[in-house]
Design an enzyme around this catalytic site. Structure first.
Site, PDB file in Angstrom:
ATOM      1  N   LYS A 170       0.831  -1.212   0.000  1.00  0.00           N
ATOM      2  CA  LYS A 170       0.000   0.000   0.000  1.00  0.00           C
ATOM      3  C   LYS A 170       0.864   1.261   0.000  1.00  0.00           C
ATOM      4  O   LYS A 170       0.594   2.204  -0.740  1.00  0.00           O
ATOM      5  CB  LYS A 170      -0.927  -0.041   1.224  1.00  0.00           C
ATOM      6  CG  LYS A 170      -1.895   1.112   1.323  1.00  0.00           C
ATOM      7  CD  LYS A 170      -3.096   0.741   2.187  1.00  0.00           C
ATOM      8  CE  LYS A 170      -2.879   0.947   3.653  1.00  0.00           C
ATOM      9  NZ  LYS A 170      -2.813   2.363   4.060  1.00  0.00           N
TER      10      LYS A 170
ATOM     11  N   ASP B  92       2.229  -0.539  12.002  1.00  0.00           N
ATOM     12  CA  ASP B  92       0.914  -1.037  11.558  1.00  0.00           C
ATOM     13  C   ASP B  92       0.656  -2.468  12.018  1.00  0.00           C
ATOM     14  O   ASP B  92      -0.453  -2.977  11.849  1.00  0.00           O
ATOM     15  CB  ASP B  92       0.829  -0.972  10.027  1.00  0.00           C
ATOM     16  CG  ASP B  92       0.780   0.473   9.534  1.00  0.00           C
ATOM     17  OD1 ASP B  92       0.390   1.357  10.331  1.00  0.00           O
ATOM     18  OD2 ASP B  92       1.136   0.713   8.375  1.00  0.00           O
TER      19      ASP B  92
HETATM   20  C1  S3P Z   1       2.703   5.068   6.143  1.00  0.00           C
HETATM   21  C2  S3P Z   1       3.311   5.434   7.311  1.00  0.00           C
HETATM   22  C3  S3P Z   1       2.793   5.088   8.649  1.00  0.00           C
HETATM   23  C4  S3P Z   1       1.789   3.953   8.586  1.00  0.00           C
HETATM   24  C5  S3P Z   1       0.794   4.128   7.476  1.00  0.00           C
HETATM   25  C6  S3P Z   1       1.484   4.235   6.128  1.00  0.00           C
HETATM   26  C7  S3P Z   1       3.291   5.491   4.864  1.00  0.00           C
HETATM   27  O1  S3P Z   1       2.157   6.211   9.200  1.00  0.00           O
HETATM   28  O2  S3P Z   1       1.114   3.823   9.809  1.00  0.00           O
HETATM   29  O3  S3P Z   1      -0.103   3.026   7.447  1.00  0.00           O
HETATM   30  O4  S3P Z   1       2.927   4.944   3.810  1.00  0.00           O
HETATM   31  O5  S3P Z   1       4.148   6.381   4.895  1.00  0.00           O
HETATM   32  P1  S3P Z   1       3.016   7.302  10.043  1.00  0.00           P
HETATM   33  O6  S3P Z   1       4.062   7.794   9.152  1.00  0.00           O
HETATM   34  O7  S3P Z   1       2.069   8.392  10.434  1.00  0.00           O
HETATM   35  O8  S3P Z   1       3.532   6.544  11.225  1.00  0.00           O
END
Ligand code: S3P
Length: 422
Positions: free
Chosen positions: A13, A307
């Site tokens: 993702k 996550d």
């Molecule tokens: C993500 C970073 C994370 C993660 C999110 C996806 C990303 O969030 O929890 O599901 O793709 O950069 P944070 O950067 O706020 O920790």
């Protein structure tokens, strides 16, 4: 119900979002395989199209024609961009649009509207950006303006905030330097650097960015999502009789902290690296080998498994002893307050869980009690962790809010049925 067999979760993702969002500023035509078909990435795709981007394809195969930032004509009225449930879309897009002329209103669903946006507005304002939040939350209004480079310390340990600053730096004057006390996932900088932008990974904890947009590669193959794989892989480590293999999994260091934790807890894990570049990927096999033992997850490890805390919490709930996850306050800021959701749902299963000073403690037990329903708080990762708990208990109860699973893993229930049918 043991898990047996192989599965391939959707494309990663985080990488999928970045491919679509980089097409807003990148030049060229890119054929993507393995793009995630999840709802969050659909939100990024819809925004790319709203801005005039051409995306053709379906499922995991897409052709994206880069806009090169050339919707630059000053729109006379604000462009409304719906980020759906996706915090990644909203935060990364804020950085991209802060330096491109126009007025943009970034909004999302009721869950996203509760999430903090000042943390991204603040560094962008320091770069000269005009970013207004609504009481600190979405909608976020951005008036594209001239930006300048800054020095930014990523003290929140958020890859999204870091990525927003990196994207803004591409259209800023002068260099931007980012320091990270603790490394976070580095897809943005790796991909931009591979796509010819002036992004230097100066050691594990420093990034320097000079202005200039990337050129999209002709093709890009996205490995599968380790965060989606985590549910069945962790399930296999705790459900007797299980043996599962996850195919083509993205294995970059910033994402597989959960495998290190499961390994420490005594899980039997075999990793077969198949590709090193542009991102490492390969198969991961986990076989049930007996009850896991409790562990301590240090604060420095948290960004690499942020996550996966809901599913690791389930592993801890069945392990021998008391596990602790240090400094997991960021969990309060996710799709729902995951710290509270973990406490309530594991509590409903009869597990002793408590929080002290942002540390999460879980005392393992060898059996669950089963309530009449379980509640995911409309959070995809909570919902999937609950389904693994049900498979472990061999029970089936309604899971409130489980339609949220499509946010990251639309095929989860089919894979669950397949892996438990053998
Ligand atoms: C993500 C970073 C994370 C993660 C999110 C996806 C990303 O969030 O929890 O599901 O793709 O950069 P944070 O950067 O706020 O920790």
């Amino acid at each position: 119900m043991a898990f047996k067999g192989e599965f391939t979760p959707p494309g990663d993702k985080s990488v999928s979002h970045r491919l679509v969002l980089m097409s807003i500023i990148g030049e060229g035509e890119m054929h993507v395989t393995g793009l995630s078909d999840c709802e969050d990435v659909k939100s990024s795709l819809a925004i790319f199209r709203t801005l005039g981007g051409e995306a053709s394809g379906s499922g995991a195969r897409w052709t994206l024609k880069g806009l090169g930032g050339k919707f630059l004509t000053n729109p006379s009225e604000p462009v409304e961009l719906d980020c759906g449930n996706s915090g990644t879309t909203m935060r990364l897009l804020s950085g991209i649009l802060a330096g491109i002329p126009g007025i943009y209103v970034l909004d999302g669903d009721s869950q996203l509207r509760r999430r903090p946006m000042e943390r991204v507005a603040d560094p962008l304002r320091r770069m000269g950006g005009q970013v207004e939040t609504t009481g600190g939350k979405p909608p976020v209004t951005i008036t594209g303006s001239a930006l300048h480079g800054i020095q930014y310390n990523n003290n929140d340990g958020s890859a999204q905030l870091k990525s927003a600053v990196i994207f803004a730096a591409l259209s800023a004057e002068g260099p931007t330097r980012i320091f990270e006390p603790v490394p976070t996932r580095d897809h943005t900088e790796r991909m931009l650097s591979a796509f010819g932008a002036k992004v230097c990974l100066c050691g594990q904890q420093e990034v320097e960015i000079n202005p200039g947009y990337p050129t999209l590669p002709e093709s890009f193959n996205t490995p599968a999502d380790p965060s989606a794989a985590a549910f069945f892989l962790t399930g296999a480590a705790i459900i007797p009789g299980s043996l599962v293999t996850a195919n083509n999994i993205l294995l970059s260091g910033g994402r597989i902290g959960y495998l290190k934790v499961l390994d420490r807890m005594g899980a039997s894990i075999a990793i077969n690296m198949e590709q090193e570049k542009p991102e490492p990927s390969g198969t991961v096999t986990i076989e049930y080998k007996g009850r896991l033992t409790a562990t301590e997850v240090e604060a420095e490890e948290v960004p690499s498994l942020i996550d996966e805390v809901p599913i690791l919490a389930l592993a801890a709930a069945r392990a021998e002893g008391v596990s602790v996850f240090r400094q997991v306050r960021e969990l309060r800021l996710k799709e729902t307050d995951r710290l509270t959701a973990i406490k309530h749902q594991l509590g409903a299963l009869g597990v002793r869980v408590w929080v002290e000073n942002d540390d999460l403690f879980i005392e393992g037990t060898d059996s669950f009690i089963m309530p009449e329903t379980l509640d995911s708080s409309h959070d995809h990762r909570m919902a999937m962790a609950i389904y693994i708990a049900l498979a472990l208990a061999g029970k089936s109860v309604p899971v409130i809010g489980d339609e949220s699973i499509a946010i990251s893993y639309p095929g989860f229930k089919e894979d669950l049925a397949r892996l438990t049918s053998a």
